[in-house]
Design a protein around this motif. Structure first.
Motif, short mmCIF file in Angstrom:
data_model
loop_
_atom_site.label_atom_id
_atom_site.label_comp_id
_atom_site.label_asym_id
_atom_site.label_seq_id
_atom_site.Cartn_x
_atom_site.Cartn_y
_atom_site.Cartn_z
N PHE A 267 -30.15 12.46 -19.68
CA PHE A 267 -29.12 13.28 -19.06
C PHE A 267 -29.07 14.66 -19.70
O PHE A 267 -28.99 15.68 -19.01
N LYS A 268 -29.14 14.71 -21.02
CA LYS A 268 -29.06 16.00 -21.71
C LYS A 268 -29.66 15.88 -23.10
O LYS A 268 -29.53 14.85 -23.76
N LYS B 203 -28.30 10.49 -7.85
CA LYS B 203 -29.44 11.32 -7.46
C LYS B 203 -30.77 10.71 -7.85
O LYS B 203 -31.83 11.13 -7.37
N LEU B 204 -30.74 9.70 -8.72
CA LEU B 204 -31.98 9.08 -9.18
C LEU B 204 -32.54 8.17 -8.09
O LEU B 204 -31.80 7.57 -7.32
N THR C 246 -19.44 13.40 -13.44
CA THR C 246 -20.74 14.05 -13.65
C THR C 246 -21.84 13.01 -13.84
O THR C 246 -22.93 13.13 -13.28
N PHE C 247 -21.56 11.99 -14.64
CA PHE C 247 -22.54 10.93 -14.85
C PHE C 247 -22.84 10.18 -13.55
O PHE C 247 -23.99 9.83 -13.27
N THR C 248 -21.82 9.93 -12.75
CA THR C 248 -22.01 9.20 -11.49
C THR C 248 -22.88 10.01 -10.53
O THR C 248 -23.75 9.44 -9.85
N LYS C 249 -22.68 11.32 -10.45
CA LYS C 249 -23.52 12.17 -9.60
C LYS C 249 -24.97 12.12 -10.07
O LYS C 249 -25.90 12.07 -9.26
N PHE C 250 -25.18 12.14 -11.39
CA PHE C 250 -26.53 12.06 -11.95
C PHE C 250 -27.19 10.73 -11.57
O PHE C 250 -28.35 10.70 -11.14
N GLU D 37 -33.39 7.30 -18.36
CA GLU D 37 -33.44 8.68 -17.89
C GLU D 37 -32.60 9.56 -18.82
O GLU D 37 -31.50 9.18 -19.22
#
Length: 280
Positions: A194-195, A180-181, A173-177, A192
Motif C-alpha cells: 500500500f505504501k 481496485k486489485l 482508503t484501504f477499502t478503495k485500494f 500487495e
C-alpha cells in the motif's frame, strides 16, 4: 427471441440431468432493474437449452449495429459448483453452417464473479474490422467461446478488521485500494504494497495488504523482503521474523513492517521510486 448456445463441453445434456440455473445480477443491475425486467430475464433463461452439471455456456440473444461495432446481448451461464470469472475471452460468431463471420477477444474482467449454478445477462462488442460479413442475419448466427477460453475460479476477499486507531481512520482508503486489485485466485495468498516511506531514523516502513484466497487460515512466521531501486539494484533485503500475522479464509488484513538500518544497503535511495518484492 433468438437463442444461440455454445457449451464449453460437448456432452449430450439431454442424456443427463440438467442443472437448475438461477439469476445472479451484478450490483448495478440489482439497483436499477425493475421486477418486471427480472421476471422477463428469468423467462428467457428458462427457454435456453438445458445445461449439464459442470458446463459453462454463452447464449446469444440479439445483435445491434452501432456503426463502428456490433453489440451482442448474451447470457453467461455457470453450471459448475465453483464460482467463476473471466479475463480475456476469445469469442466467435458463426452462422448455421459453422462458418466464422466475426471474431473478437473481449476483456471480461468487469463481468465479475458468477456464482455456482447461476446466470447473468451481459453485453459484448465486436469491432466492425473483425467482421467477415457486412450484415449479421437475425436468424443465422450464434456466439461461442473460442478454443482458448478458460474460466478462473477466484475469490473476492473482504477486510476482517483494522489493527489500531490509525488504520481504522483510513478504512475507506484501504477499502478503495482493495477493490481496485484484481480478484485473487482461489487457493492463492497475495501480498500487495500500500505504501512505503522513509522514517526519520532512516529505517523503511512498509504498509502492505495480505489477501487470503484459501479455505483455511494463513499464518506467516517469516517474510522475505527485497526492495530494489529503478535500476534494479538492491536497497534492502532480508528474511524477517514476524509475529501475529494470520489471515482468516477469504479475508484481507493490513500490516505495518519496519526494516531497520542494518538491512539497508543503499541508504540514499529514493524510496518513492523503489519496488518491494516479498521473495528471496
Amino acid at each position: 427471441m433468438t437463442s444461440n448456445d455454445n457449451l464449453m463441453r460437448s456432452n449430450n445434456v439431454l442424456e443427463k440431468e440438467a442443472v437448475k440455473i438461477e439469476l445472479d445480477l451484478n450490483e448495478y443491475d440489482k439497483g436499477v432493474m425493475s421486477d418486471f425486467q427480472k421476471e422477463f430475464i428469468i423467462e428467457e433463461l428458462n427457454e435456453l437449452p438445458p445445461l449439464e452439471d459442470g458446463q459453462v455456456s454463452i447464449n446469444g440473444i440479439y445483435t445491434f449495429d452501432m456503426e463502428d461495432k456490433i453489440e451482442v446481448s448474451v447470457y453467461i451461464r455457470n453450471g459448475s459448483s465453483k464460482q467463476i470469472n473471466f479475463h480475456k475471452v476469445p469469442l466467435l460468431i458463426v452462422n448455421n453452417n459453422g462458418d466464422i463471420i466475426a471474431r473478437q477477444t473481449v476483456d471480461m474482467k468487469e463481468f465479475g464473479i458468477l456464482k455456482p449454478f447461476c446466470a447473468r445477462p451481459y453485453k459484448v462488442y465486436f469491432d466492425k474490422i473483425n467482421m467477415l460479413v457486412d450484415v449479421i442475419s437475425s436468424d443465422d448466427w450464434k456466439i461461442q467461446f473460442g478454443k482458448a477460453v478458460s474460466t478462473v475460479n477466484t475469490v473476492k476477499v473482504q477486510f476482517e478488521g483494522f489493527p489500531g486507531e490509525v488504520h481504522q481512520e483510513l478504512e475507506g482508503t484501504f477499502t478503495k485500494f482493495l477493490n481496485k486489485l484484481p480478484l485473487i485466485k482461489a487457493g492463492d495468498v497475495n501480498i500487495e504494497v500500500f505504501k512505503t516511506l522513509r522514517c526519520l531514523d532512516n529505517s523503511i516502513s512498509i504498509v502492505f495488504l495480505i489477501r487470503n484466497g484459501c479455505d483455511t487460515i494463513v499464518k506467516l512466521e517469516t517474510l522475505p523482503i527485497i526492495i530494489k531501486d529503478e535500476d534494479g539494484e538492491i536497497v534492502a533485503s532480508g528474511v524477517f521474523d514476524i509475529e501475529n500475522v494470520n489471515v482468516n479464509p477469504h479475508k484481507a488484513k493490513i500490516y505495518d513492517f519496519t526494516i531497520t538500518q542494518e538491512y539497508i544497503v543503499k541508504k540514499d535511495a529514493d524510496i518513492n521510486n523503489c519496488k518491494v518484492y516479498f521473495r528471496t
